[in-house]
Design an enzyme around this catalytic site. Structure first.
Site, PDB file in Angstrom:
ATOM      1  N   THR A 373       3.861 -36.688  21.226  1.00 54.09           N
ATOM      2  CA  THR A 373       4.387 -36.301  19.925  1.00 54.09           C
ATOM      3  C   THR A 373       3.661 -37.185  18.940  1.00 54.09           C
ATOM      4  O   THR A 373       2.947 -38.086  19.347  1.00 54.09           O
ATOM      5  CB  THR A 373       5.912 -36.547  19.928  1.00 54.09           C
ATOM      6  OG1 THR A 373       6.470 -35.685  20.897  1.00 54.09           O
ATOM      7  CG2 THR A 373       6.576 -36.326  18.594  1.00 54.09           C
ATOM      8  N   THR A 391       5.340 -32.196  17.267  1.00 59.28           N
ATOM      9  CA  THR A 391       5.111 -32.319  18.705  1.00 59.28           C
ATOM     10  C   THR A 391       4.701 -31.023  19.391  1.00 59.28           C
ATOM     11  O   THR A 391       4.998 -29.928  18.899  1.00 59.28           O
ATOM     12  CB  THR A 391       6.403 -32.848  19.382  1.00 59.28           C
ATOM     13  OG1 THR A 391       6.128 -33.156  20.739  1.00 59.28           O
ATOM     14  CG2 THR A 391       7.530 -31.845  19.332  1.00 59.28           C
ATOM     15  N   ASN A 393       5.543 -31.405  22.623  1.00 61.43           N
ATOM     16  CA  ASN A 393       6.408 -31.932  23.658  1.00 61.43           C
ATOM     17  C   ASN A 393       5.608 -32.788  24.627  1.00 61.43           C
ATOM     18  O   ASN A 393       5.441 -33.965  24.417  1.00 61.43           O
ATOM     19  CB  ASN A 393       7.191 -30.848  24.392  1.00 61.43           C
ATOM     20  CG  ASN A 393       8.327 -31.451  25.218  1.00 61.43           C
ATOM     21  OD1 ASN A 393       8.774 -32.560  24.903  1.00 61.43           O
ATOM     22  ND2 ASN A 393       8.779 -30.776  26.254  1.00 61.43           N
ATOM     23  N   SER A 444      16.361 -31.910  20.121  1.00 60.88           N
ATOM     24  CA  SER A 444      15.237 -32.849  20.017  1.00 60.88           C
ATOM     25  C   SER A 444      15.746 -34.282  19.885  1.00 60.88           C
ATOM     26  O   SER A 444      16.935 -34.508  19.638  1.00 60.88           O
ATOM     27  CB  SER A 444      14.420 -32.491  18.787  1.00 60.88           C
ATOM     28  OG  SER A 444      13.408 -33.441  18.549  1.00 60.88           O
ATOM     29  N   SER A 445      14.833 -35.218  20.025  1.00 58.11           N
ATOM     30  CA  SER A 445      15.140 -36.635  19.752  1.00 58.11           C
ATOM     31  C   SER A 445      14.368 -37.157  18.555  1.00 58.11           C
ATOM     32  O   SER A 445      14.467 -38.340  18.213  1.00 58.11           O
ATOM     33  CB  SER A 445      14.762 -37.494  20.965  1.00 58.11           C
ATOM     34  OG  SER A 445      15.478 -37.108  22.096  1.00 58.11           O
ATOM     35  N   GLY A 465       7.681 -40.360  21.516  1.00 59.90           N
ATOM     36  CA  GLY A 465       8.224 -41.062  22.681  1.00 59.90           C
ATOM     37  C   GLY A 465       9.417 -40.399  23.326  1.00 59.90           C
ATOM     38  O   GLY A 465      10.178 -41.056  24.048  1.00 59.90           O
ATOM     39  N   GLY A 466       9.627 -39.102  23.062  1.00 56.30           N
ATOM     40  CA  GLY A 466      10.733 -38.387  23.720  1.00 56.30           C
ATOM     41  C   GLY A 466      12.059 -39.058  23.399  1.00 56.30           C
ATOM     42  O   GLY A 466      12.341 -39.379  22.234  1.00 56.30           O
TER      43      GLY A 466
HETATM   44  O1  DON Z   1      11.691 -33.090  20.533  1.00 55.87           O
HETATM   45  C1  DON Z   1      11.682 -33.996  21.342  1.00 55.87           C
HETATM   46  O2  DON Z   1      12.531 -34.848  21.379  1.00 55.87           O
HETATM   47  C2  DON Z   1      10.535 -34.109  22.329  1.00 55.87           C
HETATM   48  N1  DON Z   1       9.954 -32.836  22.524  1.00 55.87           N
HETATM   49  C3  DON Z   1       9.547 -35.118  21.830  1.00 55.87           C
HETATM   50  C4  DON Z   1       8.442 -35.346  22.811  1.00 55.87           C
HETATM   51  C5  DON Z   1       7.729 -36.622  22.613  1.00 55.87           C
HETATM   52  O3  DON Z   1       8.058 -37.427  21.778  1.00 55.87           O
HETATM   53  C6  DON Z   1       6.612 -36.914  23.519  1.00 55.87           C
HETATM   54  N2  DON Z   1       5.933 -38.114  23.112  1.00 55.87           N
HETATM   55  N3  DON Z   1       5.587 -39.054  23.559  1.00 55.87           N
END
Ligand code: DON
Length: 561
Positions: A373, A391, A393, A444-445, A465-466
């Site tokens: 992301t 992102t 994802n 989402s986060s 960072g998910g």
């Molecule tokens: O929307 C979300 O929370 C995830 N799809 C974000 C993914 C993400 O941050 C990957 N990165 N390192």
């Protein structure tokens, strides 16, 4: 001879016009210039250039995102989605939700086999993992706050795609690491595939992407959601198990949602509401640790980390149970961030002792099967601020490139809870609130956040960072407000993360060993990881001096107007 000369002149002009100068700048301080922080120097420079041309922060954010779609293909995108938080100099606070949505043919159990087992390969890789992209609609929704025409804002991205740019060492490494997946998920050759490994300085030229961007330049949103680009996406779906239709694309809409706004120690925090859990979690965590006077401790001390981990545990348990797309579920945000609810939630906190996760949440975890992301922070000299996180994802999303259109498609469908209790690629579990439904947005986060002091931008922050996003943003805010760290220390010192399930606490390398040992004595299980997030941050002091810092963990870079 004449012909040869002509060829030499042409090719030297061509070589000259490629973008081979990659100049990474980690920090800029300024009192009166607009500042852009993003994951790539060429993208930050594209944004800054728009401000030099008379544009504001919103012009810059559109140009930066478009440039990232070219120079940062692992996450920058037109085939994904994201969230934008903006604060204007007239006090207006707004958000744009350009999150992907589930296609009309999507259904609750689409990733379950006939025995009811979840197949995370399908939700994470290939065409069935793709949600309807929202980014281009997001750029156009942002445009009404900008000053320049889209024609200008998209031009740097077109130039970068058409002329090519030198890949960095990190990008080369990433591309090489994913080659097997690119080969597996693409039927036709893409510009990202190469027989010999990518190396620093190799030129990545993206002619198909340049043509796609020109169609958008010429026809606006319709250049993406209708006509040739849409047809190319629909054809790509048919090369495998994809389900996005022409109508799905045509019907995509952004949502303008009221930001989450709350007070933290005299500062006004403005962040993203559902369908991102980011703002809700941030409010919950700040308020819970606020019960313990965090400011009396030091950053990354045992006391501070224990309190913050326990706040994170309770907030993430709520994420799993209550959060999803507010257009499809009962939105419980008000209750979840109320002092009364959080005081009650905090009653189970015990100093010097880990609370078992089973005591604070309900979903039963199932075995876990298995990043990218990107965030942009911008301020301008007119006093506007914007934070956007966008992102695909996973790294390069679904790994599928739209043939003939030249861009990666997301694998955002995995952010739904594909079966209650089955973790997504970030280990997050969920239940009914985040189940799949046609037209629904996956939880989402992402936590693009602006903090105001006396009504003026004080902190602009966000990160990829998910599930580590909300906890990284939480630490950034606390580092500045409670621990009084400067922006560089705030961004670059080691971080930690906890998300209720799994039960362990992640710590980045170089995390203080004494804190780790003390936490282990209190029953915390520690998991060491190489890196958490890439924070892009701008902090403005009381005299109006702004400091923009790009995370040291990547090629992230600052540019000034
Ligand atoms: O929307 C979300 O929370 C995830 N799809 C974000 C993914 C993400 O941050 C990957 N990165 N390192």
């Amino acid at each position: 001879m004449k012909k040869l000369l002509f060829f030499l002149i042409l090719s030297s002009q061509f070589a000259f016009s490629q973008f081979t100068d990659i100049n990474i700048v980690k920090e800029i301080r300024s009192k009166d210039k607009g500042l852009v922080v993003s994951a790539h120097p060429l993208a930050s420079e594209a944004g800054a250039k728009m401000m030099k041309m008379g544009g504001n922060a919103f012009d810059a954010v559109i140009a930066t995102q478009l440039a990232l779609a070219v120079v940062y293909p692992q996450a920058g995108n037109i085939g994904g989605g994201g969230f934008l938080v903006g604060v204007k100099n007239n006090g207006e606070k707004f958000t744009i939700d350009f999150r992907e949505t589930a296609p009309s043919k999507a259904s609750r159990d689409m990733y379950l086999d006939k025995n009811g087992n979840a197949n995370t390969d399908l939700s994470q890789n290939g065409r069935l993992a793709v949600g309807i992209p929202g980014s281009v609609a997001g750029f156009y929704a942002t445009l009404k706050h900008a000053k320049l025409p889209m024609e200008n804002l998209i031009q740097p991205a077109i130039d970068l795609a058409e002329k090519g740019f030198a890949v960095t060492e990190k990008e080369a490494r990433l591309l090489n690491s994913q080659m097997e997946y690119f080969n597996r998920h693409n039927k036709l050759q893409t510009v990202f595939q190469k027989k010999t490994p990518w190396k620093q300085g190799d030129i990545l030229m993206q002619k198909d992407l340049a043509e796609t961007l020109k169609r958008i330049q010429k026809s606006g949103e319709k250049g993406f959601y209708e006509g040739k680009t849409a047809e190319l996406i629909a054809e790509e779906m048919k090369r495998g198990n994809g389900i996005i239709t022409l109508n799905d694309l045509k019907n995509y809409k952004v949502a303008q949602r009221k930001p989450i706004v709350f007070d933290y120690k005299g500062n006004e925090i403005v962040s993203m509401p559902l369908p991102s859990s980011g703002g809700v979690l941030l409010a919950q965590m700040l308020k819970m640790s606020g019960f313990e006077n965090l400011e009396q401790y030091q950053q990354n001390s045992t006391e501070a980390v224990q309190i913050m981990v326990e706040a994170e545990r309770r907030a993430f348990a709520d994420r799993a149970e209550f959060m999803g797309d507010p257009d499809f579920i009962k939105d419980q945000t008000e209750m979840l961030i109320s002092d009364e609810y959080l005081k009650n939630r905090w009653k189970s906190f015990s100093k010097n002792q880990a609370t078992p996760s089973s005591e604070v949440g309900k979903i039963t975890p199932q075995p876990k099967e298995s990043t990218e992301t990107t965030h942009i922070s911008i301020i301008d000299k007119e006093g506007n601020a914007v934070a956007v996180t966008t992102t695909l994802n996973g790294l390069y999303g679904s790994k599928v490139v739209v043939s003939g259109a030249g861009f990666f498609l997301n694998n955002e469908m995995d952010d739904f809870s594909i079966k209650p209790g089955v973790p997504n690629m970030f280990g997050a579990v969920g239940g009914e609130a985040n189940s799949i439904k046609a037209g629904k947005r996956m939880l989402s986060s992402m936590t693009p956040t602006i903090v105001l002091k006396n009504g003026k931008p004080f902190i602009v922050v966000g990160t990829p960072g998910g599930t580590t996003i909300p906890t990284s943003v939480y630490q950034s805010v606390v580092n500045v407000i409670d621990f009084k760290l400067n922006p560089n220390m705030t961004v670059n010192s080691p971080k930690f993360h906890h998300q209720w399930l799994p039960e362990s606490v992640m710590v980045e390398k170089n995390f203080p060993e004494t804190t780790i040992k003390n936490l282990e004595k209190m029953n915390y299980k520690i998991e060491r990881v190489a890196q958490i997030g890439r924070t892009e941050m701008i902090v403005v002091d009381e005299n109006g001096n702004a400091t923009a810092v790009a995370d040291g963990r990547g090629d992230d870079s600052v540019a000034a107007e």
